[in-house]
Design an enzyme around this catalytic site. Structure first.
Site, PDB file in Angstrom:
ATOM      1  N   LYS A  85       0.830  -1.215   0.000  1.00 43.96           N
ATOM      2  CA  LYS A  85       0.000   0.000   0.000  1.00 43.96           C
ATOM      3  C   LYS A  85       0.865   1.265   0.000  1.00 43.96           C
ATOM      4  O   LYS A  85       0.511   2.265  -0.626  1.00 43.96           O
ATOM      5  CB  LYS A  85      -0.967  -0.011   1.184  1.00 43.96           C
ATOM      6  CG  LYS A  85      -2.080  -1.043   1.011  1.00 43.96           C
ATOM      7  CD  LYS A  85      -3.249  -0.827   1.938  1.00 43.96           C
ATOM      8  CE  LYS A  85      -4.404  -1.738   1.531  1.00 43.96           C
ATOM      9  NZ  LYS A  85      -5.547  -1.690   2.417  1.00 43.96           N
ATOM     10  N   LYS A 127      -4.523  -9.346  -5.923  1.00 45.89           N
ATOM     11  CA  LYS A 127      -5.594  -9.718  -4.994  1.00 45.89           C
ATOM     12  C   LYS A 127      -6.870  -8.922  -5.308  1.00 45.89           C
ATOM     13  O   LYS A 127      -6.779  -7.739  -5.639  1.00 45.89           O
ATOM     14  CB  LYS A 127      -5.091  -9.343  -3.581  1.00 45.89           C
ATOM     15  CG  LYS A 127      -5.964  -9.765  -2.455  1.00 45.89           C
ATOM     16  CD  LYS A 127      -5.478  -9.149  -1.131  1.00 45.89           C
ATOM     17  CE  LYS A 127      -6.231  -7.905  -0.749  1.00 45.89           C
ATOM     18  NZ  LYS A 127      -6.286  -7.556   0.663  1.00 45.89           N
ATOM     19  N   LYS A 166     -10.955  -3.940  -2.543  1.00 45.53           N
ATOM     20  CA  LYS A 166     -11.876  -2.805  -2.696  1.00 45.53           C
ATOM     21  C   LYS A 166     -11.162  -1.627  -3.348  1.00 45.53           C
ATOM     22  O   LYS A 166     -11.666  -0.994  -4.250  1.00 45.53           O
ATOM     23  CB  LYS A 166     -12.376  -2.340  -1.329  1.00 45.53           C
ATOM     24  CG  LYS A 166     -13.131  -3.369  -0.543  1.00 45.53           C
ATOM     25  CD  LYS A 166     -13.631  -2.730   0.756  1.00 45.53           C
ATOM     26  CE  LYS A 166     -13.830  -3.753   1.852  1.00 45.53           C
ATOM     27  NZ  LYS A 166     -12.604  -4.043   2.619  1.00 45.53           N
TER      28      LYS A 166
HETATM   29  N1  AQP Z   1      -8.913 -11.108  -2.347  1.00 45.89           N
HETATM   30  C1  AQP Z   1      -9.147 -11.650  -1.165  1.00 45.89           C
HETATM   31  N2  AQP Z   1      -9.140 -12.999  -1.031  1.00 45.89           N
HETATM   32  C2  AQP Z   1      -9.387 -13.579   0.172  1.00 45.89           C
HETATM   33  N3  AQP Z   1      -9.647 -12.871   1.304  1.00 45.89           N
HETATM   34  C3  AQP Z   1      -9.657 -11.541   1.211  1.00 45.89           C
HETATM   35  N4  AQP Z   1      -9.892 -10.568   2.113  1.00 45.89           N
HETATM   36  C4  AQP Z   1      -9.784  -9.360   1.518  1.00 45.89           C
HETATM   37  N5  AQP Z   1      -9.503  -9.514   0.205  1.00 45.89           N
HETATM   38  C5  AQP Z   1      -9.418 -10.855  -0.018  1.00 45.89           C
HETATM   39  C6  AQP Z   1     -10.197 -10.812   3.520  1.00 45.89           C
HETATM   40  O1  AQP Z   1     -11.368 -10.045   3.832  1.00 45.89           O
HETATM   41  C7  AQP Z   1     -11.298  -9.666   5.199  1.00 45.89           C
HETATM   42  C8  AQP Z   1     -11.634  -8.206   5.323  1.00 45.89           C
HETATM   43  O2  AQP Z   1     -10.652  -7.444   4.652  1.00 45.89           O
HETATM   44  P1  AQP Z   1     -10.512  -5.890   4.929  1.00 45.89           P
HETATM   45  O3  AQP Z   1     -11.605  -5.160   4.317  1.00 45.89           O
HETATM   46  O4  AQP Z   1     -10.380  -5.645   6.364  1.00 45.89           O
HETATM   47  O5  AQP Z   1      -9.133  -5.492   4.355  1.00 45.89           O
HETATM   48  P2  AQP Z   1      -8.380  -5.871   3.065  1.00 45.89           P
HETATM   49  O6  AQP Z   1      -7.779  -7.228   3.178  1.00 45.89           O
HETATM   50  O7  AQP Z   1      -7.406  -4.796   2.858  1.00 45.89           O
HETATM   51  O8  AQP Z   1      -9.544  -5.898   1.984  1.00 45.89           O
HETATM   52  P3  AQP Z   1      -9.538  -5.128   0.646  1.00 45.89           P
HETATM   53  O9  AQP Z   1     -10.743  -5.481  -0.120  1.00 45.89           O
HETATM   54  O10 AQP Z   1      -8.231  -5.335  -0.036  1.00 45.89           O
HETATM   55  O11 AQP Z   1      -9.730  -3.629   1.146  1.00 45.89           O
HETATM   56  P4  AQP Z   1      -8.881  -2.341   0.860  1.00 45.89           P
HETATM   57  O12 AQP Z   1      -8.712  -2.268  -0.627  1.00 45.89           O
HETATM   58  O13 AQP Z   1      -9.722  -1.213   1.392  1.00 45.89           O
HETATM   59  O14 AQP Z   1      -7.594  -2.471   1.572  1.00 45.89           O
HETATM   60  C9  AQP Z   1      -9.894 -10.006   5.694  1.00 45.89           C
HETATM   61  O15 AQP Z   1      -9.959 -11.161   6.500  1.00 45.89           O
HETATM   62  C10 AQP Z   1      -9.133 -10.277   4.436  1.00 45.89           C
HETATM   63  O16 AQP Z   1      -8.116 -11.256   4.641  1.00 45.89           O
END
Ligand code: AQP
Length: 343
Positions: A128, A208, A211
């Site tokens: 990030k 991955k 969001k």
């Molecule tokens: N691509 C993924 N595959 C499997 N698990 C995933 N998780 C997120 N993306 C994947 C799991 O979802 C839970 C919540 O995630 P989060 O919203 O707290 O943070 P993140 O992992 O950073 O999710 P994003 O979608 O990538 O959000 P942004 O872009 O805002 O940072 C966690 O248990 C995560 O492992």
């Protein structure tokens, strides 16, 4: 330490254990199928057999650029999506992180025990940070806030996607350091990762699903929009023409089949893709059918919750009350252990 979690049989086997779990998600955008398969679907199963606290982590969401006018709405929408997906609020305590300010207090204490070097080597931070022009210290210290989220409830299990395993390891390290400095207080929690679904790639088939990368399909997305995205999603990069045999194991769509489709479909797709018996669009149509049968009832429940916002607010308010009580107990103990003056 991680534990693969997959089948209901395995869950039944551990039915007798009642370890407390902590789960969390950022309200930084829509709940997508990566979040659902990597985390939320497991929470729903696990909440049936053990105590669970589920936090919508809005302090964490501040580490990504967001519009403060949208934060409250996104937080509410995330609660709706999680409830609609099937999390039973009678079984899991659902709350918003900022309603529990004790979490940030504990974070400060943990920060005094955490070397900067350990935070700098976190993969998510490096990833990030490479996308930010000016790297903010909140992004660096994010996993310490996460450690406080988990340990304030003395949770022993943390169901997450693979991307979060490193952060749970750090949480264990933080617990060890606190216990060493001030006496045994916190458990060392384990990450619980699903056997398939722990790492869902985005529709670009490369990074991955995330969001913030805009490569997602949302759980509540209207079917036509979801299909429009799936139809053009990347498949096996080596399969250029319909007549080329594909390698299902290099294909993101096959991975999604393994998560959504019954075994007979998975087996058929594996064989037919490898001998060019079906094309990628047919393969996606089969997948979409199974996704839709899982998502249609979720969308319907979401519409119900959207129509009854008071019900969602009450769930979040009573969840916060319960969570705060536990958090306060932990902080009383922490104050004593650290040796703070009490007039
Ligand atoms: N691509 C993924 N595959 C499997 N698990 C995933 N998780 C997120 N993306 C994947 C799991 O979802 C839970 C919540 O995630 P989060 O919203 O707290 O943070 P993140 O992992 O950073 O999710 P994003 O979608 O990538 O959000 P942004 O872009 O805002 O940072 C966690 O248990 C995560 O492992």
């Amino acid at each position: 330490m991680t534990e693969a979690l997959a089948t209901p049989q395995q869950l039944n086997h551990t039915m007798t254990k009642t370890k407390r779990a902590l789960t969390g998600i950022q309200p930084s955008g829509e709940l997508h199928i990566g979040n659902y398969l990597g985390a939320v679907r497991n929470w729903i199963r696990l909440a049936q057999r053990q105590e669970m606290f589920t936090s919508i982590v809005d302090y964490h969401a501040l580490t990504s650029p967001l519009d403060s006018e949208e934060l409250a709405q996104k937080t509410f929408d995330m609660a709706v999506a999680i409830l609609a997906a099937g999390l039973d609020p009678e079984k899991a305590t659902l709350f918003v992180q900022s309603q529990i300010p004790e979490v940030t207090e504990l974070t400060w204490i943990y920060l005094t025990l955490t070397p900067i070097g350990e935070l700098e080597r976190m993969t998510q931070f490096k990833d990030k940070a490479s996308r930010q022009q000016s790297i903010l210290s909140g992004l660096l210290t994010y996993p310490v806030l996460q450690a406080a989220d988990i340990l304030i409830f003395k949770a022993e299990e943390v169901p997450v996607g693979e991307d979060q395993v490193q952060h749970v390891e750090l949480t264990r390290e933080v617990a060890r350091k606190f216990n060493l400095a001030y006496g045994q207080t916190f458990p060392e929690p384990k990450a619980i990762v699903p056997e398939v679904g722990g790492r869902i790639k985005g529709l670009d088939g490369k990074t991955k699903m995330s969001k913030s990368l805009g490569n997602t399909i949302g759980l509540l997305e209207p079917p036509q929009e979801a299909w429009d995205k799936l139809r053009v999603a990347k498949t096996d990069p080596a399969r250029l023409r319909r007549s080329d045999p594909g390698d299902p194991h290099s294909c993101n769509i096959f991975n999604l089949h393994r998560n959504f489709s019954p075994k007979t479909t998975v087996d058929m797709v594996e064989v037919e893709c490898a001998r060019a018996g079906i094309g990628c669009v047919d393969c996606k149509k089969f997948l979409f059918e199974h996704m839709e049968s899982e998502f249609r009832p979720i969308r319907e429940r979401a519409a119900d919750y959207q129509a009854k916002p008071q019900q969602v607010k009450e769930i979040l308010a009573s969840g916060a009350e319960k969570a705060r009580k536990v958090a306060r107990q932990t902080m009383t103990e922490v104050h004593e252990k650290v040796g703070f003056y009490k007039p």
